[in-house]
Design a protein around this motif. Structure first.
Motif, PDB file in Angstrom:
ATOM      1  N   VAL A  10       1.030  -1.263  -0.032  1.00 20.77           N
ATOM      2  CA  VAL A  10      -0.124  -0.151   0.022  1.00 20.77           C
ATOM      3  C   VAL A  10       0.840   1.350  -0.015  1.00 20.77           C
ATOM      4  CG1 VAL A  10      -1.682   1.419   1.545  1.00 20.77           C
ATOM      5  CG2 VAL A  10      -2.083  -1.216   1.088  1.00 20.77           C
ATOM      6  N   HIS A  11       1.917   1.231   0.710  1.00 15.11           N
ATOM      7  CA  HIS A  11       2.979   2.316   0.766  1.00 15.11           C
ATOM      8  C   HIS A  11       3.499   2.537  -0.684  1.00 15.11           C
ATOM      9  CE1 HIS A  11       6.005   5.154   2.164  1.00 15.11           C
ATOM     10  NE2 HIS A  11       7.073   4.407   1.369  1.00 15.11           N
ATOM     11  N   GLN A  12       3.801   1.518  -1.455  1.00  8.83           N
ATOM     12  CA  GLN A  12       4.488   1.791  -2.795  1.00  8.83           C
ATOM     13  C   GLN A  12       3.277   2.322  -3.636  1.00  8.83           C
ATOM     14  OE1 GLN A  12       5.797  -2.477  -2.955  1.00  8.83           O
ATOM     15  NE2 GLN A  12       8.075  -1.570  -3.115  1.00  8.83           N
ATOM     16  N   PHE A  13       2.253   1.703  -3.413  1.00 10.26           N
ATOM     17  CA  PHE A  13       1.029   2.469  -4.134  1.00 10.26           C
ATOM     18  C   PHE A  13       0.775   3.872  -3.977  1.00 10.26           C
ATOM     19  CE2 PHE A  13      -3.519   3.260  -4.463  1.00 10.26           C
ATOM     20  CZ  PHE A  13      -3.791   3.053  -5.935  1.00 10.26           C
ATOM     21  N   LEU A  14       0.889   4.144  -2.771  1.00  6.61           N
ATOM     22  CA  LEU A  14       0.786   5.611  -2.491  1.00  6.61           C
ATOM     23  C   LEU A  14       1.713   6.301  -2.865  1.00  6.61           C
ATOM     24  CD1 LEU A  14      -0.777   5.246   1.182  1.00  6.61           C
ATOM     25  CD2 LEU A  14      -1.986   5.774  -0.885  1.00  6.61           C
ATOM     26  N   LEU A  15       3.156   5.824  -2.752  1.00  9.27           N
ATOM     27  CA  LEU A  15       4.032   6.669  -3.542  1.00  9.27           C
ATOM     28  C   LEU A  15       3.792   6.849  -4.917  1.00  9.27           C
ATOM     29  CD1 LEU A  15       7.208   4.984  -1.982  1.00  9.27           C
ATOM     30  CD2 LEU A  15       6.743   7.383  -1.884  1.00  9.27           C
ATOM     31  N   CYS A  55       1.484   2.364   7.083  1.00 12.30           N
ATOM     32  CA  CYS A  55       2.190   1.781   5.714  1.00 12.30           C
ATOM     33  C   CYS A  55       3.493   2.112   5.537  1.00 12.30           C
ATOM     34  CB  CYS A  55       1.131   2.007   4.492  1.00 12.30           C
ATOM     35  SG  CYS A  55      -0.464   1.462   4.718  1.00 12.30           S
ATOM     36  N   ARG A  56       4.004   3.379   5.811  1.00  7.37           N
ATOM     37  CA  ARG A  56       5.427   3.628   5.692  1.00  7.37           C
ATOM     38  C   ARG A  56       6.390   2.924   6.804  1.00  7.37           C
ATOM     39  NH1 ARG A  56       9.054   6.171   7.435  1.00  7.37           N
ATOM     40  NH2 ARG A  56      10.901   7.063   6.216  1.00  7.37           N
ATOM     41  N   ASP A  57       5.698   3.059   7.819  1.00  8.87           N
ATOM     42  CA  ASP A  57       6.586   2.359   9.037  1.00  8.87           C
ATOM     43  C   ASP A  57       6.708   0.870   8.581  1.00  8.87           C
ATOM     44  OD1 ASP A  57       6.503   4.886  10.055  1.00  8.87           O
ATOM     45  OD2 ASP A  57       5.151   4.126  11.760  1.00  8.87           O
ATOM     46  N   SER A  58       5.661   0.086   8.132  1.00  9.36           N
ATOM     47  CA  SER A  58       5.766  -1.129   7.696  1.00  9.36           C
ATOM     48  C   SER A  58       6.650  -1.526   6.695  1.00  9.36           C
ATOM     49  CB  SER A  58       4.241  -1.644   7.354  1.00  9.36           C
ATOM     50  OG  SER A  58       3.385  -1.940   8.601  1.00  9.36           O
ATOM     51  N   PHE A  59       6.790  -0.520   5.814  1.00 12.55           N
ATOM     52  CA  PHE A  59       7.693  -0.471   4.499  1.00 12.55           C
ATOM     53  C   PHE A  59       9.164  -0.439   5.142  1.00 12.55           C
ATOM     54  CE2 PHE A  59       9.966   1.370   0.975  1.00 12.55           C
ATOM     55  CZ  PHE A  59       9.722   0.288   0.029  1.00 12.55           C
ATOM     56  N   VAL A  60       9.535   0.491   6.114  1.00 11.30           N
ATOM     57  CA  VAL A  60      10.898   0.517   6.583  1.00 11.30           C
ATOM     58  C   VAL A  60      10.984  -0.572   7.368  1.00 11.30           C
ATOM     59  CG1 VAL A  60      11.955   2.104   8.242  1.00 11.30           C
ATOM     60  CG2 VAL A  60      10.589   3.284   6.618  1.00 11.30           C
ATOM     61  N   LEU A  61      10.228  -1.092   8.080  1.00 10.57           N
ATOM     62  CA  LEU A  61      10.474  -2.311   8.748  1.00 10.57           C
ATOM     63  C   LEU A  61      10.898  -3.530   8.090  1.00 10.57           C
ATOM     64  CD1 LEU A  61      10.405  -3.786  11.753  1.00 10.57           C
ATOM     65  CD2 LEU A  61       8.079  -4.375  11.206  1.00 10.57           C
ATOM     66  N   SER A  62      10.236  -3.619   7.011  1.00  5.78           N
ATOM     67  CA  SER A  62      10.453  -4.613   6.014  1.00  5.78           C
ATOM     68  C   SER A  62      11.677  -4.430   5.472  1.00  5.78           C
ATOM     69  CB  SER A  62       9.332  -4.637   5.034  1.00  5.78           C
ATOM     70  OG  SER A  62       9.566  -5.560   4.068  1.00  5.78           O
ATOM     71  N   ALA A  63      12.216  -3.141   5.299  1.00  2.07           N
ATOM     72  CA  ALA A  63      13.405  -2.865   4.563  1.00  2.07           C
ATOM     73  C   ALA A  63      14.510  -3.088   5.653  1.00  2.07           C
ATOM     74  CB  ALA A  63      13.478  -1.454   4.182  1.00  2.07           C
ATOM     75  N   ASP A 107      16.083   6.084   3.123  1.00  3.75           N
ATOM     76  CA  ASP A 107      15.513   7.405   3.117  1.00  3.75           C
ATOM     77  C   ASP A 107      14.217   7.747   3.620  1.00  3.75           C
ATOM     78  OD1 ASP A 107      15.514   9.709   1.245  1.00  3.75           O
ATOM     79  OD2 ASP A 107      13.521   8.749   0.324  1.00  3.75           O
ATOM     80  N   GLU A 108      14.413   8.746   4.450  1.00  9.20           N
ATOM     81  CA  GLU A 108      12.967   9.230   5.135  1.00  9.20           C
ATOM     82  C   GLU A 108      11.899   9.419   4.598  1.00  9.20           C
ATOM     83  OE1 GLU A 108      12.648   9.572   8.503  1.00  9.20           O
ATOM     84  OE2 GLU A 108      14.835   8.640   8.687  1.00  9.20           O
ATOM     85  N   VAL A 109      11.716  10.020   3.270  1.00  7.89           N
ATOM     86  CA  VAL A 109      10.717  10.584   2.602  1.00  7.89           C
ATOM     87  C   VAL A 109       9.778   9.122   1.828  1.00  7.89           C
ATOM     88  CG1 VAL A 109       9.912  11.631   0.435  1.00  7.89           C
ATOM     89  CG2 VAL A 109      11.646  12.600   1.663  1.00  7.89           C
ATOM     90  N   SER A 110      10.922   8.270   1.105  1.00  9.58           N
ATOM     91  CA  SER A 110      10.225   7.069   0.816  1.00  9.58           C
ATOM     92  C   SER A 110      10.077   5.714   1.240  1.00  9.58           C
ATOM     93  CB  SER A 110      11.121   6.779  -0.482  1.00  9.58           C
ATOM     94  OG  SER A 110      12.463   6.238  -0.346  1.00  9.58           O
ATOM     95  N   GLY A 111      11.108   5.683   2.276  1.00 12.51           N
ATOM     96  CA  GLY A 111      11.295   4.463   3.096  1.00 12.51           C
ATOM     97  C   GLY A 111      12.208   3.456   2.632  1.00 12.51           C
ATOM     98  N   TYR A 112      12.763   3.759   1.217  1.00 14.80           N
ATOM     99  CA  TYR A 112      13.544   2.760   0.603  1.00 14.80           C
ATOM    100  C   TYR A 112      14.926   2.659   1.293  1.00 14.80           C
ATOM    101  CZ  TYR A 112      10.618   1.769  -3.299  1.00 14.80           C
ATOM    102  OH  TYR A 112       9.616   1.423  -4.004  1.00 14.80           O
ATOM    103  N   SER A 113      15.490   1.590   1.196  1.00 21.06           N
ATOM    104  CA  SER A 113      17.066   1.450   1.602  1.00 21.06           C
ATOM    105  C   SER A 113      17.936   1.557   0.362  1.00 21.06           C
ATOM    106  CB  SER A 113      17.173   0.168   2.511  1.00 21.06           C
ATOM    107  OG  SER A 113      17.029  -0.925   1.831  1.00 21.06           O
ATOM    108  N   LEU A 163      12.623   6.059  -6.924  1.00 20.20           N
ATOM    109  CA  LEU A 163      13.790   6.980  -6.760  1.00 20.20           C
ATOM    110  C   LEU A 163      14.100   7.980  -7.706  1.00 20.20           C
ATOM    111  CD1 LEU A 163      16.232   4.308  -4.986  1.00 20.20           C
ATOM    112  CD2 LEU A 163      14.582   5.830  -3.921  1.00 20.20           C
ATOM    113  N   ARG A 164      13.858   7.743  -8.977  1.00 18.23           N
ATOM    114  CA  ARG A 164      13.948   8.836 -10.071  1.00 18.23           C
ATOM    115  C   ARG A 164      12.973   9.763  -9.962  1.00 18.23           C
ATOM    116  NH1 ARG A 164      15.758   4.136 -13.007  1.00 18.23           N
ATOM    117  NH2 ARG A 164      13.779   3.965 -14.042  1.00 18.23           N
ATOM    118  N   ALA A 165      11.792   9.344  -9.488  1.00 14.84           N
ATOM    119  CA  ALA A 165      10.646  10.190  -9.300  1.00 14.84           C
ATOM    120  C   ALA A 165      11.016  10.949  -8.263  1.00 14.84           C
ATOM    121  CB  ALA A 165       9.344   9.420  -9.214  1.00 14.84           C
ATOM    122  N   LEU A 166      11.699  10.720  -7.288  1.00 14.72           N
ATOM    123  CA  LEU A 166      11.959  11.476  -5.973  1.00 14.72           C
ATOM    124  C   LEU A 166      13.055  12.329  -6.410  1.00 14.72           C
ATOM    125  CD1 LEU A 166      11.599   8.748  -3.226  1.00 14.72           C
ATOM    126  CD2 LEU A 166      10.098  11.165  -3.436  1.00 14.72           C
TER     127      LEU A 166
END
Length: 176
Positions: A10-15, A55-63, A107-113, A163-166
Motif C-alpha cells: 500500500v505504501h508503494q502504491f501511495l508513492l 504503511c510507511r513504517d511497515s515498509f521501513v520495518l520490512s527494509a 530514506d526518510e521520504v520514501s522508506g527505501y533503503s 527513486l528517479r521520481a524523487l
C-alpha cells in the motif's frame, strides 16, 4: 488486520499515486464508481495520515529486516568509491569519505533503503546481486543456441522508478 507485506505494498502504491498526482478523491471515485467528494472523502481524510504512517513504517520495518551485512561485492564497490570519489567529484577531494558516503541508508521520504548514498549529489548506488534480476532465455532455432539476458525484476524496477521520481540518480552495479 493486514500483514506487513500488504501494508508495504500500500505504501508503494501511495508513492506511485503521489508521483502521478493521483488524489484520494480519484482513487475513491474509481473504486466506488461515483463522485467521492464530501462525506466519504472527509471520512477517509480523517484517518489517512495514520494509515499512511502505518504503511510507511511497515515498509521501513520490512527494509530493515531484509537488510543484511553488505555483500562482498558491495564492500568492494564502497572501497573503490572511497578511493576514487575525490578524483571523480572535486568537492570530495579534501573530505573524508565518511562525511560524503552513507551506507545502508534508509530514506526518510520514501522508506527505501540504499546500499550506498551520496546525499549532496542525490546519488544512489545499488549493488544488485542475482536476486534483483530475472533471466530471459531465447533459443535461436537456426543456430540451436541458447541466449540468456538479465533484466531487473519487478521489485527492483519499481524501486528505481520511485527513486528517479524523487529526484535521485540511481546507478546499478550488477553482480556480473
Amino acid at each position: 488486520v493486514m500483514q506487513v507485506s500488504g501494508l508495504s505494498q500500500v505504501h508503494q502504491f501511495l508513492l506511485f499515486c503521489r508521483f502521478r498526482s493521483i488524489t484520494k478523491a480519484d482513487i475513491l471515485s474509481t473504486y466506488y464508481g461515483q463522485d467521492a467528494s464530501g462525506g466519504l472523502l472527509s471520512e477517509v481524510s480523517d484517518r489517512e495520515e495514520l494509515v499512511e504512517r502505518r504503511c510507511r513504517d511497515s515498509f521501513v520495518l520490512s527494509a530493515r529486516t531484509e537488510r543484511r551485512e553488505g555483500s562482498n561485492l558491495q564492500r568492494e564497490v564502497s572501497n573503490v568509491l572511497k578511493k576514487v570519489g575525490g578524483l571523480v567529484f572535486e568537492e570530495y577531494r579534501q573530505i573524508p569519505p565518511a562525511e560524503w558516503l552513507q551506507q545502508e541508508y534508509i530514506d526518510e521520504v520514501s522508506g527505501y533503503s540504499f546500499d550506498l548514498y551520496l546525499p549532496s549529489r542525490q546519488l544512489v548506488i545499488e549493488v544488485d546481486g542475482p536476486s534483483h534480476f530475472v533471466t530471459d532465455l531465447t533459443l535461436t532455432p537456426s543456430e540451436g543456441r541458447r541466449q540468456e539476458t538479465e533484466s531487473p525484476n519487478g521489485k527492483t524496477d519499481m524501486k528505481r522508478r520511485h527513486l528517479r521520481a524523487l529526484g535521485k540518480t540511481v546507478v546499478s552495479v550488477p553482480y556480473w
